[in-house]
Scaffold this active site. Structure first.
Site, mmCIF file in Angstrom:
data_model
loop_
_atom_site.group_PDB
_atom_site.id
_atom_site.type_symbol
_atom_site.label_atom_id
_atom_site.label_comp_id
_atom_site.label_asym_id
_atom_site.label_seq_id
_atom_site.Cartn_x
_atom_site.Cartn_y
_atom_site.Cartn_z
ATOM 1 N N SER A 182 0.620 -1.128 0.109
ATOM 2 C CA SER A 182 -0.209 -0.047 -0.314
ATOM 3 C C SER A 182 0.784 1.345 -0.130
ATOM 4 C CB SER A 182 -0.767 -0.048 1.369
ATOM 5 O OG SER A 182 -0.152 -0.036 2.490
ATOM 6 N N HIS B 280 -5.704 -3.267 -2.765
ATOM 7 C CA HIS B 280 -5.293 -2.595 -3.945
ATOM 8 C C HIS B 280 -5.414 -2.899 -4.834
ATOM 9 C CE1 HIS B 280 -4.134 1.072 -0.963
ATOM 10 N NE2 HIS B 280 -3.850 -0.279 0.150
ATOM 11 N N LYS C 8 -11.804 0.159 -2.034
ATOM 12 C CA LYS C 8 -10.757 1.158 -2.579
ATOM 13 C C LYS C 8 -11.581 0.899 -4.062
ATOM 14 C CE LYS C 8 -7.645 0.667 1.004
ATOM 15 N NZ LYS C 8 -7.391 -0.776 2.231
HETATM 16 C C1 LIG Z 1 -7.056 -0.696 3.303
HETATM 17 C C2 LIG Z 1 -6.421 -2.014 3.476
HETATM 18 C C3 LIG Z 1 -7.303 -3.417 4.563
HETATM 19 C C4 LIG Z 1 -7.484 -1.847 5.802
HETATM 20 O O1 LIG Z 1 -9.512 -2.510 4.075
HETATM 21 P P1 LIG Z 1 -10.225 -2.241 4.951
HETATM 22 O O2 LIG Z 1 -11.865 -2.573 3.957
HETATM 23 O O3 LIG Z 1 -9.968 -0.469 4.486
HETATM 24 O O4 LIG Z 1 -11.101 -2.183 6.140
HETATM 25 C C5 LIG Z 1 -6.560 -4.303 4.672
HETATM 26 N N1 LIG Z 1 -5.306 -4.466 3.500
HETATM 27 C C6 LIG Z 1 -5.216 -3.802 3.143
HETATM 28 C C7 LIG Z 1 -3.072 -3.814 2.424
HETATM 29 C C8 LIG Z 1 -4.722 -2.303 2.738
HETATM 30 O O5 LIG Z 1 -4.860 -1.478 2.289
#
Ligand SMILES: *Cc1c(COP(=O)(O)O)cnc(C)c1O
Length: 381
Positions: free
Chosen positions: A182, A210, A235
């Site tokens: 990320s 992502h 996302k």
């Molecule tokens: C954003 C993210 C999460 C968490 O997901 P949410 O639905 O926002 O709680 C988990 N793992 C990674 C790699 C992320 O980037």
């Protein structure tokens, strides 16, 4: 005063953060998500969302949510094992499992909860998690909460991982990795990880927060039995929630063991309706992905001449490495003064000395938007 002595240690620590330039605060977004957002009353060209396909404010998805709200109301009313598991949730799970080539899927309210749920269900005190050093914080927390041994291997370093697996005497081993990292935007070596998992009889847990909707992973079709695949819905999907895809017995096990799934209210069914509509758009979204790829190529070409290196990445996450966090924050402020929102990512989110401007592209950006950003960065360099 007694009240004050109670709050004093908190104030001291906050002042410390402020002095170090690490104090964080909330900003208020007053617009829909998109390339142009209104933050604290100012309009900006934004490169700071995870809305990679530009779907978060898509009218067809909003309409699907509104229609489901009219029909079924807002609240799920209960957890999934009581009466909260709605037909829309079940349909979303089935459609997602089909889409990724898995036997079954389970919907969690967030990706954070999904990571806690899967890892704490599968592992306990006599087991071990092998985690990439750059994994998302939720995977770190999940490993800690599970009570399993937490071994962190060097970023994408298969030799280090192999050695750690070899030396481990844990009963159950699980390799956990982000598929797209990320804060760096690079990818995990999927095929090699799968081979290592097979060789060491380990689970392979893939967090594709992502990548889902943006990238294809042909090697996962059909999903091997030892692989558990997580897609988050907040996302590229543009909604909220997370789906875990796995073999049937894994999902049944989670239904019985995953406390972050069992002991929480089911997400509102209208969000499942929205996610179903979004999946439809993602399946027919080759034009969006092609535009995104072209934006990435243009950005990398335009940033090549800057004094700061752009990390190696072929994903919509394109970090410009600044190094010093005070410098990174100053640059972010100068960009904001020019109407561009590109926040600095600082420690502890990234390692000391690697503060960066994390450019995040969306299919909703235009080529002109990328030109505007590149021109501003050139002027500040
Ligand atoms: C954003 C993210 C999460 C968490 O997901 P949410 O639905 O926002 O709680 C988990 N793992 C990674 C790699 C992320 O980037």
């Amino acid at each position: 005063m007694a009240e004050d002595t109670f709050l004093q240690p908190l104030r001291a620590e906050l002042e410390c953060l402020e002095r170090d330039g690490r104090l964080r605060r909330r900003r208020v977004t007053e617009s829909a998500q998109g390339p142009r957002i209104v933050l604290d009353g100012h309009e900006y060209l934004s490169f700071a969302s995870n809305d990679y396909l530009g779907l978060a404010a898509h009218p067809e998805i909003a309409a699907a949510a509104a229609q489901a709200a009219q029909q079924f109301g807002v609240g799920a009313g209960a957890s999934h094992l009581l009466t909260g598991h709605h037909a829309l949730h079940a349909e979303l799970e089935t459609r997602f499992a089909q889409h990724v080539g898995a036997a079954e899927a389970l919907l969690f309210s967030t990706g954070y909860l999904a990571n806690l749920g899967v890892i704490t269900s599968l592992l306990g005190r006599h087991d071990a998690v092998f985690a990439d050093r750059l994994n998302h914080a939720s995977l770190v927390d999940a490993a800690r909460l599970s009570g399993a041994e937490h071994q962190r291997y060097k970023h994408n370093d298969l030799a280090d991982l192999d050695q750690k697996l070899e030396q481990s005497s844990a009963t159950t081993k699980l390799i956990a990795t982000d598929l797209v990292f990320s804060m760096d935007g690079d990818r995990a070596p999927l095929e090699a990880l799968l081979a290592l998992a097979e060789r060491h009889a380990a689970w392979l847990y893939l967090d594709d927060a992502h990548g889902f909707g943006v990238l294809e992973h042909a090697v996962l079709r059909p999903l091997p039995a030892r692989v558990i695949y997580l897609a988050t819905l907040g996302k590229a999907v543009g909604v909220a929630g997370a789906l875990v895809a796995a073999a049937g017995p894994v999902i049944e096990f989670l239904v019985n063991k995953a406390r972050p799934w069992i002991y929480t209210t089911a997400q509102p069914p209208l969000l499942a309706a929205a996610a179903l509509q979004s999946l439809q758009l993602i399946m027919t979204g080759d034009d969006r992905r092609a535009h995104l790829t072209a934006l990435i190529a243009l950005l990398r070409q335009r940033l090549a001449g800057l004094p700061w290196p752009v990390l190696v990445s072929d994903t919509p996450i394109q970090p410009l490495l600044i190094g010093d966090h005070v410098r990174a924050v100053a640059l972010a402020e100068q960009l904001a003064a020019r109407g561009i929102w590109l926040p600095a990512i600082r420690p502890p989110t990234v390692p000391e000395g690697t503060a960066r401007l994390r450019i995040s592209l969306s299919a909703a950006h235009s080529f002109e938007d990328v030109e505007t950003l590149a021109t501003a960065l050139e002027a500040l360099a």
